[in-house]
Structure formats: C-alpha cells, structure tokens
Design a protein around this motif. Sequence first.
Motif, PDB file in Angstrom:
ATOM      1  N   ARG A 154     -18.154  14.100  17.967  1.00 37.36           N
ATOM      2  CA  ARG A 154     -17.499  12.535  18.157  1.00 37.36           C
ATOM      3  C   ARG A 154     -18.128  11.516  17.806  1.00 37.36           C
ATOM      4  NH1 ARG A 154     -13.143  12.192  21.665  1.00 37.36           N
ATOM      5  NH2 ARG A 154     -12.940  14.078  21.871  1.00 37.36           N
ATOM      6  N   ASP A 180     -19.431  17.004  20.728  1.00 35.69           N
ATOM      7  CA  ASP A 180     -18.038  17.321  22.308  1.00 35.69           C
ATOM      8  C   ASP A 180     -18.834  17.718  23.381  1.00 35.69           C
ATOM      9  OD1 ASP A 180     -16.066  16.147  20.516  1.00 35.69           O
ATOM     10  OD2 ASP A 180     -15.628  18.080  19.689  1.00 35.69           O
ATOM     11  N   GLU A 236     -12.993  12.314  17.134  1.00 40.02           N
ATOM     12  CA  GLU A 236     -13.038  13.225  16.913  1.00 40.02           C
ATOM     13  C   GLU A 236     -12.643  13.711  15.667  1.00 40.02           C
ATOM     14  OE1 GLU A 236     -12.345  18.055  18.693  1.00 40.02           O
ATOM     15  OE2 GLU A 236     -11.765  16.246  19.938  1.00 40.02           O
TER      16      GLU A 236
END
Length: 96
Positions: free
Chosen positions: A2, A19, A44
């Motif tokens: 992220r 993540d 993402e």
Amino acid sequence: MRLTERDTPEGLLVAVCDDDVLGETFEEGAVSLTVTEEFYGGEEVDESAVIDSLARADVANIVGTRAVELAIDEGFIDAGNVLEVDGTHHAQLLRM
C-alpha cells in the motif's frame, strides 16, 4: 503493498506498508507501532510504483518485511537503520 503520497510544506511525504500489516499494532517494550488505515491505507501498488515514489520522497515511513527489504535493495534505506518491532520491520527516510 500500500502506498500513500501527501504533499506537505516540508515536501513529499510517502507512506508504504505491506498489505498484511495494515490495521495491525506491533508492540515491543516501550515501542508501539500502529499501521493505521488513515496514514498507510493508500492504493495497492507494485514494486515499481513504490520505487518511483521513494525516489521522489522527502520523507518516508515504511512498514513490513517486504516493503523495507525493497527499500534496502534499492538503496533508499541502510539495513543497519531498520527497527524490528514485534516481528515486523520499520524504517524511515529523511532527505535534507
């Protein structure tokens, strides 16, 4: 991973995390690290996007084994400056 980018008066602030650490809190002794959605919960992205963002960052916060290892491998962070908190890795980058 992220990725979040924020323009601040001090320059570009980048937050990167794996993540699997998003939303987690890590504690070890007096140190507590909470990987909040508000700060780290960006898009993402793949490794190339993280590398590009870290290359432009004035300040960066990086959490998670994969994200920190990428920052080390790409020369943004020195391995000797990485903190391990309750099994996860954390590093900060500051360009002056």
